[in-house]
Write an enzyme that holds these catalytic residues in place. Sequence first.
Site, short mmCIF file in Angstrom:
data_model
loop_
_atom_site.label_atom_id
_atom_site.label_comp_id
_atom_site.label_asym_id
_atom_site.label_seq_id
_atom_site.Cartn_x
_atom_site.Cartn_y
_atom_site.Cartn_z
N THR A 338 44.12 52.69 40.36
CA THR A 338 43.41 51.79 39.45
C THR A 338 42.83 50.56 40.17
O THR A 338 43.12 50.32 41.33
CB THR A 338 44.37 51.30 38.34
OG1 THR A 338 45.57 50.87 38.95
CG2 THR A 338 44.67 52.42 37.37
N ASP A 339 42.04 49.79 39.41
CA ASP A 339 41.39 48.60 39.98
C ASP A 339 42.18 47.34 39.66
O ASP A 339 41.61 46.28 39.48
CB ASP A 339 39.98 48.43 39.40
CG ASP A 339 39.17 49.69 39.48
OD1 ASP A 339 39.11 50.25 40.57
OD2 ASP A 339 38.61 50.10 38.45
N SER A 364 43.34 41.74 39.26
CA SER A 364 42.19 42.53 38.85
C SER A 364 41.30 42.60 40.07
O SER A 364 40.82 41.57 40.54
CB SER A 364 41.47 41.84 37.71
OG SER A 364 40.21 42.41 37.57
N ARG A 365 41.12 43.80 40.61
CA ARG A 365 40.36 43.90 41.85
C ARG A 365 38.87 43.71 41.62
O ARG A 365 38.11 43.54 42.56
CB ARG A 365 40.64 45.21 42.57
CG ARG A 365 41.94 45.11 43.30
CD ARG A 365 42.36 46.39 43.96
NE ARG A 365 43.80 46.47 43.86
CZ ARG A 365 44.47 47.54 43.54
NH1 ARG A 365 43.82 48.67 43.31
NH2 ARG A 365 45.77 47.53 43.46
N VAL A 366 38.42 43.77 40.37
CA VAL A 366 37.00 43.51 40.10
C VAL A 366 36.78 42.00 40.08
O VAL A 366 35.72 41.52 40.47
CB VAL A 366 36.59 44.16 38.76
CG1 VAL A 366 35.20 43.77 38.37
CG2 VAL A 366 36.71 45.67 38.87
#
Length: 502
Positions: A338-339, A364-366
């Site tokens: 997941t991101d 949250s990698r975004v």
Amino acid sequence: MYNYMPEGISAFLKKRLDEHTVSTIKYDYGTVTKTGDGVARISNLPKCKYGELLRFENDVYGMALDLEEDRIGAVILDTSDTVYENSTVIGTGEVAETPVGNSLLGRVIDPIGRPLDGRFLIPEEYYPCERHAPKIIERRPIDTPLQTGILAIDSMIPIGRGQRELIIGDRQTGKTSIAIDTILNQKNSDVICVYCCIGQKASSISGLVETLRDKGALPYTVVVAATASDSPAMQYLAPFTAASISEWFMEKGKDVLVVYDDLSKHAVAYRTMSLLLMRPPGREAYPGDIFYLHSRLLERSACMSEACAGGSVTALPIIETMAGNISAYIPTNVISITDGQIYLEEELFHSGIRPAVNTGLSVSRVGRAAQCGAMKRVSGTLRIELSKFREMAVFARFGSDVDSSTAKLLKKGQILTELFKQKKASPFTVFEETVILLAYKCDVFDDIEIKRLNDFTQKLFAFLKKSYSVLASSINQSGDLSDDDEAELKKAFSIFKGSYHE
Ligand code: ATP
Ligand code: MG
């Protein structure tokens, strides 16, 4: 008899009869050689495909999953009581499919598309449950926020449309509540929601559907349910069905939110199936392809480019951990797919900090690309402040003497922790979130008692809704906070504080 029939109809029927051609459908017949525990071994079906639907006697369906040289292994989707040795089985030549389309909105279905809410379903179209993930070239970077309505998440761990954000935590830590609140918060947006429950009690599913109905969220939601009493094969299929239903909407240019509740039970169902099919067990007895199982599911969430209708599928998979162990096999797998993850901690939950988001372990990698302008502006250093506070709070427990700057930091931290507490099913609008964080930034809460904070914010919201409704709706719509808006809000804070009495 035909004399009574109006001319038109008889002519029409004659024409249809003339046009009718008889086509033959060729089925392959095999024989069940062994059956038990929801699994069947079948011989004489040499042309069977992987994932093909098989029809046993009494209209029981199964799915071929093991293709060996002289026999195949299949899992039985319904009850396996009526499948017995030496009975015939037909290869349908088709893979498992699910109905898709607008007619599913507001409905509760099982993983093979049969309605569970006692009403008829007239499907428009069918999609196979297993489909390829969108190609890289068809995707575009994530840039639109998906508001969860939960302050702690929208400000520190923002989720974008098309992102895959894991919700992870021990049992009873509010995982499902976060997902449901996010669905409820889509009421005034254009997002379609798909909620997939895997291996849960039928009673909790019906309670959940009731909540969605009461809060007016059912008309834009599809529920795919495989209960704990369904066969492992049904539980295995459920999230793939939910993904196909989401993809149909995505291909029509819609933004979709899909919740997989939860993938730990999905992994267990797949392990059961694999062990019964005599596949070799690997780590924690899971089969070797368990990573591929979840990665091919989650890769199907995407943010599509304008050329491909521009829709998106945002996934919120849920994983249950044992005693906070996020380094077990399935949690690490899904974390790496997941991101980002929202980590819920049991200790926080029991100390009354709900939602129990551990901000240190949640990411949250975004990142800020998926945050609306207003939030970006007011949520700057919250994470750092909160982690400094947690660190200080541990030391402050030992000594009573703290210098004035530490005391200020502690007070600010306590205020922030209190502000992040949020009741179930009461999501905030963008305006409300902006107001809280801006007021916090401007030290509006500093001289308010901690236990009065909730009352203060509620009264502040009521005041702003009454006197600044134009500003509220403009911020809610644009998601932005201009310099003028900020100045106006600050002015409003001082007016309100002057008039506030407990
Ligand atoms: P399970 O492991 O059983 O799936 P879960 O982690 O999904 O549990 P929930 O079912 O969402 O947890 O919540 C557990 C309990 O905590 C419920 O009784 C719910 O009402 C309560 N709860 C969850 N979030 C909040 C909140 N923000 N405020 C107050 N109570 C909450
Ligand atoms: Mg749950």
